[in-house]
Scaffold this motif. Structure first.
Motif, PDB file in Angstrom:
ATOM      1  N   ARG A 117     -22.343  26.010  45.606  1.00  0.00           N
ATOM      2  CA  ARG A 117     -23.185  24.765  45.550  1.00  0.00           C
ATOM      3  C   ARG A 117     -24.829  25.407  46.097  1.00  0.00           C
ATOM      4  N   SER A 118     -24.574  26.209  47.066  1.00  0.00           N
ATOM      5  CA  SER A 118     -26.183  26.743  47.646  1.00  0.00           C
ATOM      6  C   SER A 118     -26.624  27.730  46.274  1.00  0.00           C
ATOM      7  N   MET A 119     -25.687  28.384  45.869  1.00  0.00           N
ATOM      8  CA  MET A 119     -25.977  29.479  44.725  1.00  0.00           C
ATOM      9  C   MET A 119     -26.797  28.775  43.394  1.00  0.00           C
ATOM     10  N   ALA A 120     -26.093  27.634  43.232  1.00  0.00           N
ATOM     11  CA  ALA A 120     -26.283  26.972  42.126  1.00  0.00           C
ATOM     12  C   ALA A 120     -27.830  26.361  42.287  1.00  0.00           C
ATOM     13  N   SER A 121     -28.134  25.946  43.437  1.00  0.00           N
ATOM     14  CA  SER A 121     -29.304  25.268  43.582  1.00  0.00           C
ATOM     15  C   SER A 121     -30.549  26.483  43.733  1.00  0.00           C
ATOM     16  N   ALA A 122     -30.019  27.412  44.369  1.00  0.00           N
ATOM     17  CA  ALA A 122     -30.870  28.805  44.425  1.00  0.00           C
ATOM     18  C   ALA A 122     -31.364  29.460  43.028  1.00  0.00           C
ATOM     19  N   LEU A 123     -30.332  29.299  42.188  1.00  0.00           N
ATOM     20  CA  LEU A 123     -30.404  30.122  40.816  1.00  0.00           C
ATOM     21  C   LEU A 123     -31.353  29.280  40.036  1.00  0.00           C
ATOM     22  N   LEU A 124     -31.115  27.808  40.009  1.00  0.00           N
ATOM     23  CA  LEU A 124     -31.854  27.049  39.242  1.00  0.00           C
ATOM     24  C   LEU A 124     -33.409  26.732  39.783  1.00  0.00           C
ATOM     25  N   GLU A 125     -33.744  27.148  40.924  1.00  0.00           N
ATOM     26  CA  GLU A 125     -34.920  27.205  41.761  1.00  0.00           C
ATOM     27  C   GLU A 125     -35.658  28.388  41.097  1.00  0.00           C
ATOM     28  N   ARG A 126     -34.906  29.428  41.246  1.00  0.00           N
ATOM     29  CA  ARG A 126     -35.358  30.706  40.875  1.00  0.00           C
ATOM     30  C   ARG A 126     -35.796  30.802  39.289  1.00  0.00           C
ATOM     31  N   GLY A 127     -34.924  30.289  38.503  1.00  0.00           N
ATOM     32  CA  GLY A 127     -34.927  30.266  37.095  1.00  0.00           C
ATOM     33  C   GLY A 127     -36.209  29.439  36.407  1.00  0.00           C
ATOM     34  N   LEU A 128     -36.516  28.082  37.210  1.00  0.00           N
ATOM     35  CA  LEU A 128     -37.763  27.376  36.897  1.00  0.00           C
ATOM     36  C   LEU A 128     -38.852  28.098  37.342  1.00  0.00           C
ATOM     37  N   TYR A 129     -38.954  28.610  38.483  1.00  0.00           N
ATOM     38  CA  TYR A 129     -40.262  29.341  38.988  1.00  0.00           C
ATOM     39  C   TYR A 129     -40.434  30.666  37.857  1.00  0.00           C
ATOM     40  N   ARG A 130     -39.433  31.300  37.415  1.00  0.00           N
ATOM     41  CA  ARG A 130     -39.806  32.469  36.467  1.00  0.00           C
ATOM     42  C   ARG A 130     -39.988  31.822  35.106  1.00  0.00           C
ATOM     43  N   LEU A 131     -39.473  30.777  34.713  1.00  0.00           N
ATOM     44  CA  LEU A 131     -39.835  30.378  33.305  1.00  0.00           C
ATOM     45  C   LEU A 131     -41.368  29.602  33.410  1.00  0.00           C
ATOM     46  N   LEU A 132     -41.789  28.947  34.401  1.00  0.00           N
ATOM     47  CA  LEU A 132     -42.889  28.562  34.635  1.00  0.00           C
ATOM     48  C   LEU A 132     -44.190  29.672  34.616  1.00  0.00           C
ATOM     49  N   LYS A 133     -43.877  30.744  35.243  1.00  0.00           N
ATOM     50  CA  LYS A 133     -44.559  31.897  35.499  1.00  0.00           C
ATOM     51  C   LYS A 133     -44.926  32.471  34.009  1.00  0.00           C
ATOM     52  N   ARG A 134     -43.870  32.641  33.348  1.00  0.00           N
ATOM     53  CA  ARG A 134     -43.874  33.236  31.769  1.00  0.00           C
ATOM     54  C   ARG A 134     -44.791  32.074  31.038  1.00  0.00           C
ATOM     55  N   TRP A 135     -44.629  30.673  31.188  1.00  0.00           N
ATOM     56  CA  TRP A 135     -45.397  30.044  30.460  1.00  0.00           C
ATOM     57  C   TRP A 135     -46.736  30.000  30.714  1.00  0.00           C
ATOM     58  N   ASP A 136     -47.179  30.372  32.040  1.00  0.00           N
ATOM     59  CA  ASP A 136     -48.538  30.457  32.576  1.00  0.00           C
ATOM     60  C   ASP A 136     -49.226  31.505  31.822  1.00  0.00           C
ATOM     61  N   GLU A 137     -48.416  32.747  31.672  1.00  0.00           N
ATOM     62  CA  GLU A 137     -48.898  33.814  31.234  1.00  0.00           C
ATOM     63  C   GLU A 137     -49.077  33.931  29.756  1.00  0.00           C
ATOM     64  N   ARG A 138     -48.433  32.949  28.828  1.00  0.00           N
ATOM     65  CA  ARG A 138     -48.928  32.922  27.376  1.00  0.00           C
ATOM     66  C   ARG A 138     -50.241  32.705  26.915  1.00  0.00           C
TER      67      ARG A 138
END
Length: 292
Positions: free
Chosen positions: A271-292
């Motif tokens: 449960r904890s890792m599901a939450s952590a992976l989702l958080e990390r994935g969202l941050y990484r996606l937004l970073k990629r979007w901001d860099e476009r």
């Protein structure tokens, strides 16, 4: 098990393969890359009377775009997916997933159809197919039917596939230009092992800063089958995806997943890792979007 103990046939066409599959007097099982089947053979699990090798059926290995979506043959390898420019452009979440499927040797041998057919709750490519709303084509001697991927799996190692049927095509919905995807995985050894938890995310972004118009999130290895995280998806459009919103979404994932404890991890840890992976994935996606 000795090699001489294995009854193996190699049909040259789909029609011939379906003929062998329709034999009700003998149990049979398809084998392509064999990355899952060979492990089972060593443990004497899931061994049929006859193995049907379809590895050389080139007609089932393709990636092409048609009017109704991107068609992928069941014998398409993970390496094929990684190197496909079409998938990199219009299904980046699946291309990203294929890079994390085991070692290079496994990527070269393993097939998309095999990963689907094995129906493991920890199957790496399956969450990506969920967020791409894939449809599975099942063919028998008498009929052909299309099954949405969210209706295909019924439990660990179990699907709606009937005796005499085989997967002959996978159709995914291409991402729009304002959609981006990512795959996150946690395993004992990076990219070499069965996932303790994995998640595929696809976001449709708006024109305003960090505005999300919608998204899809699918978790693996946290329930009997892959699950779409509907609560988290609904929260994606509540406001700009700033730090507070992402934290709230990650917290909702902790409550939405339904993992069990086993020899690889406890339910609480998953449960904890599901939450952590989702958080990390969202941050990484937004970073990629901001860099476009």
């Amino acid at each position: 098990m000795r090699v001489s103990d294995i009854d193996l046939i190699s049909p040259t066409s789909v029609e011939e393969c379906l003929y062998f599959l329709s034999d009700k007097d003998k149990s049979s099982r398809l084998i392509a890359g064999g990355t899952d089947a060979v492990v089972g053979m060593k443990d004497d699990v899931g061994r049929p009377d006859t193995w049907i090798s379809i590895k050389q059926m080139k007609s089932l290995r393709y990636i092409r775009e048609e009017d109704d979506g991107i068609h992928i043959g069941p014998l398409t390898t993970h390496t094929d997916i990684v190197h496909s420019e079409l998938l990199q452009e219009k299904a980046d979440v699946l291309a990203a997933t294929a890079r994390e499927v085991g070692a290079i040797q496994l990527q070269n041998m393993g097939t998309l159809g095999g990963n689907i057919g094995t129906a493991s709750p920890a199957g790496d490519t399956i969450p990506a197919l969920f967020v791409l709303e894939a449809e599975i084509e099942l063919t028998s001697l008498n009929e052909k039917r299309i099954v949405p991927i969210n209706e295909f799996f019924t439990g660990p190692g179990k699907t709606v596939q009937k005796h005499g049927e085989m997967i002959t095509n996978i159709v995914i919905h291409p991402q729009d230009k304002n959609e981006i995807g990512i795959f996150e995985k946690l395993g004992p050894r990076k990219a070499q092992s069965i996932a303790i938890v994995n998640v595929a995310i696809s976001l449709k972004m708006g024109s305003k800063p960090r505005e999300c118009l919608g998204g899809k999130i699918a978790f693996g290895s946290v329930a009997p089958t892959i699950i779409r995280s509907k609560k988290c998806e609904n929260m994606l459009t509540l406001g700009p995806l700033d730090h507070d919103v992402i934290q709230d979404i990650a917290g909702a994932a902790w409550k939405e997943v339904m993992p069990i404890s086993d020899g690889r991890a406890s339910a609480k840890y998953r449960r904890s890792m599901a939450s952590a992976l989702l958080e990390r994935g969202l941050y990484r996606l937004l970073k990629r979007w901001d860099e476009r």
